[in-house]
Design an enzyme around this catalytic site. Structure first.
Site: not given
Length: 486
Positions: A77, A144
């Site tokens: 991400d 994350e």
């Protein structure tokens, strides 16, 4: 230099493909599907766990079968931020990059090199047929940036390697062996709105152009925080003049970034409007002088705006007092000499959103000492609770403690010296790495983190220092070549 000349080409080709795929935190479905199809189409053992983490396994090259298994890990991400005047949809639009000297950056948005460049190195290694390595497991975690929920949701046994190299660091030449734990604290003020009497003038103030940055790794750089500055002006104003009313306060977007811009709307008696404007100009000049080293592009505006109902006065005053009082910045420095004066504990006021009948404040606390992390969170909660707000801290994520005898650290350090004829810096980082969560679930896993140089991550000024990608790639391949036997 043009994009076709970027080296190593195998890594930058993968990074370009990754940047065509929308992958905002918590909305990584397209990236997960891409990685799954990518691995399976190449005949590699590929698995997606219940959380959405992806693992792709590649057997050892001939003659390396008895080496210990290495896990390479990155997060899929990216932080999605853009300049206020840029039209961009992070759910559909590809990131547009360009070269600025030795740097790769994006057109008005975050670049996604955090941690797309790590993912690109993993895919380049998986694609290769001319690189020596033992058994490898390439792991791509999701989400994350907004709480490490991918690593949090990973079950024991998903990874099976002996060593783990996290490719989510941002300073070439530095090997990270420890990281901070972190928690978010959210406070909420509830209120009723009221109309102001006749004779009031509404003013909209905005501050933008701050550098911002990562609320952990950049907190020691003493950069300006838009929320604290705007709150400071409001505290000064309500203590100087009677009758000032607050209608809105909005600033910041992400829990893990230092807010770069913000705005508030106030109503002041007509007789005071020129005084407040003059104070705003004086305050702007003083703050620009105060942050003349770190924040040189501040833009201050104050203009008339439409009337609207205001926040009830008691709540507004308590909210402003809390903004003035709440801790922000460095709280403690690490006492362990091996960590060389690294920030131990800090807090960052990250975002404020005014809704119809509530104000929501999100802040982020970090520490390498978990008891001090609890204390920092309690300090932030107490400040807002004394002002009448509801406040709670989330569960957060643990710190990663430095391993005193690490074979992987020795291998990585020796390889760096051999390649570049200089010693790398071995240190901890005041930011959350997924290694902290892995250390809980895989207590015997030997880990390090390194990566190419990035600057201004989590902001539209994010940039990647191109030559360091080749250096990290060469370093990674040499480390893999020198992994010992089982």
């Amino acid at each position: 230099m043009n994009k076709s000349e970027l080296k190593p080409a195998v890594v930058f080709e993968q990074f370009a493909k990754i940047n065509e795929i929308p992958r905002p935190s918590k909305r990584e479905e397209k990236m997960i599907a891409y990685l799954k199809e990518w691995g399976e189409s190449r005949g590699l053992a590929t698995n997606v766990d219940e959380t959405g983490n992806v693992i792709i396994r590649k057997p050892a090259t001939p003659g390396m079968e008895n080496r210990k298994t290495v896990i390479l890990q990155s997060h899929m991400d990216m932080v999605c931020d853009k300049l206020v005047d840029v039209e961009f949809n992070f759910d559909t639009d590809p990131i547009k990059t360009y070269i600025d000297g030795e740097w790769l950056t994006a057109e008005g948005t975050t670049l996604g090199a955090d941690d797309g460049i790590g993912c690109a190195m993993e895919l380049a290694l998986l694609e290769s047929n001319d690189i020596e390595h033992g058994p490898i497991e390439c792991v791509f975690t999701r989400d994350e940036e907004t709480g490490l929920s991918g690593a949090e949701g990973m079950k024991a046994g998903f990874m099976t390697g002996d060593y783990l190299i996290n490719l989510d660091s941002e300073d070439e030449g530095e090997i990270f062996v420890s990281c901070a734990g972190g928690r978010n604290t959210t406070a909420k003020f509830t209120f009723q709105r009221t109309e102001v009497p006749a004779g009031y003038f509404f003013m909209r103030a905005q501050l933008k152009g701050l550098v911002g940055g990562h609320s952990g790794d950049d907190i020691n750089k003493q950069r300006a925080n838009a929320i604290k500055l705007l709150g400071r002006f409001l505290f000064q104003t309500i203590n100087r003049y009677e009758g000032v009313r607050l209608a809105q306060f909005n600033s910041g977007k992400m829990h893990n970034a230092i807010p770069r811009d913000g705005m508030f709307v106030i109503a002041v008696p007509n007789a005071l409007k020129e005084n407040v404007k003059a104070d705003w100009n004086v305050f702007a000049a003083e703050v620009e002088e105060e942050f003349c080293v770190t924040d040189t592009q501040m833009v201050w505006t104050m203009e008339s705006t439409d009337a609207e109902p205001v926040i009830e006065n008691t709540v507004a005053r308590n909210f402003i007092f809390a903004l003035q009082a709440v801790d922000n910045g460095i709280y403690a420095i690490c006492q362990d000499p091996a960590l060389n004066g690294m920030v131990e504990t800090s807090s960052n006021i990250a975002s404020i959103e005014t809704k119809d009948n509530e104000i929501v404040i999100v802040s982020s606390q970090r520490s390498n000492v978990m008891s001090n992390l609890d204390n920092m969170c309690a300090t932030i909660r107490a400040t807002f609770q004394l002002a009448g707000a509801e406040a709670e801290s989330g569960d957060g994520y643990p710190a990663w403690k430095m391993r005193s005898h690490s074979d992987l650290q020795r291998i990585v350090k020796e390889s760096y010296v051999k390649l570049f004829s200089k010693e790398p810096v071995v240190r901890g980082i005041h930011a959350g790495l997924e290694c902290g969560l892995f250390s809980e679930r895989y207590p015997n896993l030997d880990m390090v983190s390194f990566g190419p140089t990035l600057r201004f991550v989590h902001t539209p000024e994010e940039r990647l220092l191109i030559p360091t990608v080749q250096m990290v790639w060469d370093h990674l391949l040499d480390v893999l070549k020198n992994i010992p036997q089982k």
